[in-house]
Design a protein around this motif. Structure first.
Motif, PDB file in Angstrom:
ATOM      1  N   ALA A 113       0.844  -1.189   0.000  1.00 47.24           N
ATOM      2  CA  ALA A 113       0.000   0.000   0.000  1.00 47.24           C
ATOM      3  C   ALA A 113       0.882   1.242   0.000  1.00 47.24           C
ATOM      4  N   LEU A 114       0.516   2.194  -0.818  1.00 46.43           N
ATOM      5  CA  LEU A 114       1.232   3.456  -0.920  1.00 46.43           C
ATOM      6  C   LEU A 114       0.312   4.579  -0.473  1.00 46.43           C
ATOM      7  N   SER A 115       0.739   5.343   0.521  1.00 47.90           N
ATOM      8  CA  SER A 115      -0.036   6.497   0.978  1.00 47.90           C
ATOM      9  C   SER A 115       0.364   7.722   0.167  1.00 47.90           C
ATOM     10  N   VAL A 116      -0.632   8.375  -0.413  1.00 47.51           N
ATOM     11  CA  VAL A 116      -0.384   9.574  -1.212  1.00 47.51           C
ATOM     12  C   VAL A 116      -0.615  10.800  -0.327  1.00 47.51           C
ATOM     13  N   PRO A 117       0.410  11.584  -0.021  1.00 46.64           N
ATOM     14  CA  PRO A 117       0.227  12.768   0.833  1.00 46.64           C
ATOM     15  C   PRO A 117      -0.859  13.683   0.273  1.00 46.64           C
ATOM     16  N   ARG A 118      -1.798  14.039   1.115  1.00 50.62           N
ATOM     17  CA  ARG A 118      -2.976  14.766   0.659  1.00 50.62           C
ATOM     18  C   ARG A 118      -2.684  16.184   0.189  1.00 50.62           C
ATOM     19  N   ASP A 119      -1.554  16.747   0.623  1.00 51.83           N
ATOM     20  CA  ASP A 119      -1.246  18.140   0.272  1.00 51.83           C
ATOM     21  C   ASP A 119      -0.288  18.272  -0.896  1.00 51.83           C
ATOM     22  N   ASN A 120      -0.018  17.175  -1.598  1.00 51.98           N
ATOM     23  CA  ASN A 120       0.792  17.277  -2.820  1.00 51.98           C
ATOM     24  C   ASN A 120       0.143  18.274  -3.783  1.00 51.98           C
ATOM     25  N   PHE A 121       0.928  19.218  -4.281  1.00 48.21           N
ATOM     26  CA  PHE A 121       0.412  20.238  -5.193  1.00 48.21           C
ATOM     27  C   PHE A 121       0.587  19.713  -6.617  1.00 48.21           C
ATOM     28  N   VAL A 122      -0.550  19.413  -7.276  1.00 50.32           N
ATOM     29  CA  VAL A 122      -0.499  18.730  -8.568  1.00 50.32           C
ATOM     30  C   VAL A 122      -1.522  19.347  -9.528  1.00 50.32           C
ATOM     31  N   ASP A 123      -1.547  18.816 -10.752  1.00 48.36           N
ATOM     32  CA  ASP A 123      -2.608  19.158 -11.699  1.00 48.36           C
ATOM     33  C   ASP A 123      -3.850  18.346 -11.347  1.00 48.36           C
ATOM     34  N   LEU A 124      -4.960  19.058 -11.111  1.00 48.91           N
ATOM     35  CA  LEU A 124      -6.228  18.399 -10.793  1.00 48.91           C
ATOM     36  C   LEU A 124      -7.000  18.174 -12.084  1.00 48.91           C
ATOM     37  N   HIS A 125      -7.346  16.919 -12.360  1.00 45.29           N
ATOM     38  CA  HIS A 125      -8.056  16.572 -13.587  1.00 45.29           C
ATOM     39  C   HIS A 125      -9.537  16.333 -13.296  1.00 45.29           C
ATOM     40  N   GLY A 126     -10.350  16.394 -14.355  1.00 48.66           N
ATOM     41  CA  GLY A 126     -11.769  16.121 -14.217  1.00 48.66           C
ATOM     42  C   GLY A 126     -12.583  17.300 -13.732  1.00 48.66           C
ATOM     43  N   ILE A 127     -11.997  18.491 -13.741  1.00 45.29           N
ATOM     44  CA  ILE A 127     -12.688  19.704 -13.303  1.00 45.29           C
ATOM     45  C   ILE A 127     -12.903  20.593 -14.522  1.00 45.29           C
ATOM     46  N   PRO A 128     -14.100  21.150 -14.698  1.00 47.30           N
ATOM     47  CA  PRO A 128     -14.345  22.016 -15.857  1.00 47.30           C
ATOM     48  C   PRO A 128     -13.295  23.116 -15.966  1.00 47.30           C
ATOM     49  N   GLY A 129     -12.747  23.277 -17.177  1.00 51.64           N
ATOM     50  CA  GLY A 129     -11.716  24.275 -17.388  1.00 51.64           C
ATOM     51  C   GLY A 129     -10.337  23.804 -16.994  1.00 51.64           C
ATOM     52  N   GLY A 130     -10.253  22.569 -16.484  1.00 49.26           N
ATOM     53  CA  GLY A 130      -8.983  22.054 -16.002  1.00 49.26           C
ATOM     54  C   GLY A 130      -8.132  21.478 -17.100  1.00 49.26           C
ATOM     55  N   PRO A 131      -6.963  20.937 -16.724  1.00 49.86           N
ATOM     56  CA  PRO A 131      -6.537  20.774 -15.330  1.00 49.86           C
ATOM     57  C   PRO A 131      -6.151  22.084 -14.662  1.00 49.86           C
ATOM     58  N   VAL A 132      -6.392  22.126 -13.351  1.00 49.49           N
ATOM     59  CA  VAL A 132      -6.019  23.288 -12.549  1.00 49.49           C
ATOM     60  C   VAL A 132      -5.073  22.824 -11.454  1.00 49.49           C
ATOM     61  N   ARG A 133      -4.288  23.711 -10.965  1.00 50.96           N
ATOM     62  CA  ARG A 133      -3.339  23.378  -9.914  1.00 50.96           C
ATOM     63  C   ARG A 133      -4.013  23.431  -8.542  1.00 50.96           C
ATOM     64  N   GLY A 134      -3.681  22.487  -7.704  1.00 55.31           N
ATOM     65  CA  GLY A 134      -4.243  22.468  -6.366  1.00 55.31           C
ATOM     66  C   GLY A 134      -3.724  21.277  -5.588  1.00 55.31           C
ATOM     67  N   LYS A 135      -4.123  21.166  -4.327  1.00 51.96           N
ATOM     68  CA  LYS A 135      -3.748  20.016  -3.514  1.00 51.96           C
ATOM     69  C   LYS A 135      -4.495  18.789  -4.021  1.00 51.96           C
TER      70      LYS A 135
END
Length: 223
Positions: A113-135
């Motif tokens: 199992a790999l835990s993904v840190p929740r506050d990684n700042f990445v490209d958020l996909h699946g959001i209208p107008g995205g990808p957008v940057r965010g946690k």
């Protein structure tokens, strides 16, 4: 000498008939139970049929949500909120504060199992107008709000349907975001809210946790 033999044959036949009837009744009861359970479940289709899949192995994304609402978007019972010490039902939101990727190898070896840190700042996909940057944890909630806003503009008013379809959009966004970030396929998802955690803990007979004293990790420090 013929009568005992005939009686034995009749008894064997009778036994087989009774066994067959018993199996048929058991199968009927099992099917009826499964149908009743299945009809009460709404299945997620957040992972598209043509989405990338693992070959042989299985990857499962586990998402832990902070929402204090149930699957329909209704408040949790006060008794559950009190036991969870989780505050009011309007707190929490829909951040995926827990993200874990469970990898099950095809050869039957130990799963990891790999835990993904929740506050990684990445490209958020699946959001209208995205990808957008965010946690990375924000993909779910942002996509859910955007989808519900769109559905309301189209005239949908059923709160439970809005909740379900909004969550489906959130799941798709979170899956796409994690899949892109880790560059691995995701085959299944498991979503757990505070209510789900509560019921799982009860099913296990309770989980005792004491954090009044400092904790110590027995694992050796990395060299």
């Amino acid at each position: 000498m013929g009568w005992p033999r005939k009686s034995a044959i009749v008894m064997v036949r009778t036994t087989w008939i009774l066994l067959s009837v018993t199996l048929m009744v058991a199968a009927g009861v099992a099917w009826a139970t499964y149908r009743d359970l299945d009809e009460g479940v709404r299945r997620s289709k957040a992972i598209a049929p043509d989405a990338p899949r693992s070959v042989g192995a299985v990857n499962i994304l586990v998402m832990g949500l902070t929402t204090r609402l149930d699957l329909n978007g209704d408040p949790l019972p006060d008794a559950i909120l009190t036991q969870l010490h989780a505050g009011e039902s309007d707190r929490g939101g829909y951040n995926a504060n827990t993200l874990m990727l469970l990898h099950i190898p095809h050869d039957g070896s130990q799963a990891t199992a790999l835990s993904v840190p929740r506050d990684n700042f990445v490209d958020l996909h699946g959001i209208p107008g995205g990808p957008v940057r965010g946690k990375i944890k924000e993909a779910y909630g942002r996509a859910k709000i955007a989808e519900e806003t769109r559905l309301r503009a189209d005239g949908l008013r059923d709160p439970h349907e809005l909740e379900f379809r909004g969550r489906e959009a959130g799941r798709r966004a979170q899956i796409d975001t994690v899949r892109t970030f880790l560059d691995v396929p995701i085959d299944h998802i498991a979503e757990v809210s505070l209510a789900g955690f509560y019921y799982l803990a009860n099913a296990l007979g309770g989980i005792e946790v004491c954090v009044t004293n400092a904790t110590h990790d027995p694992c050796p420090a990395p060299t």
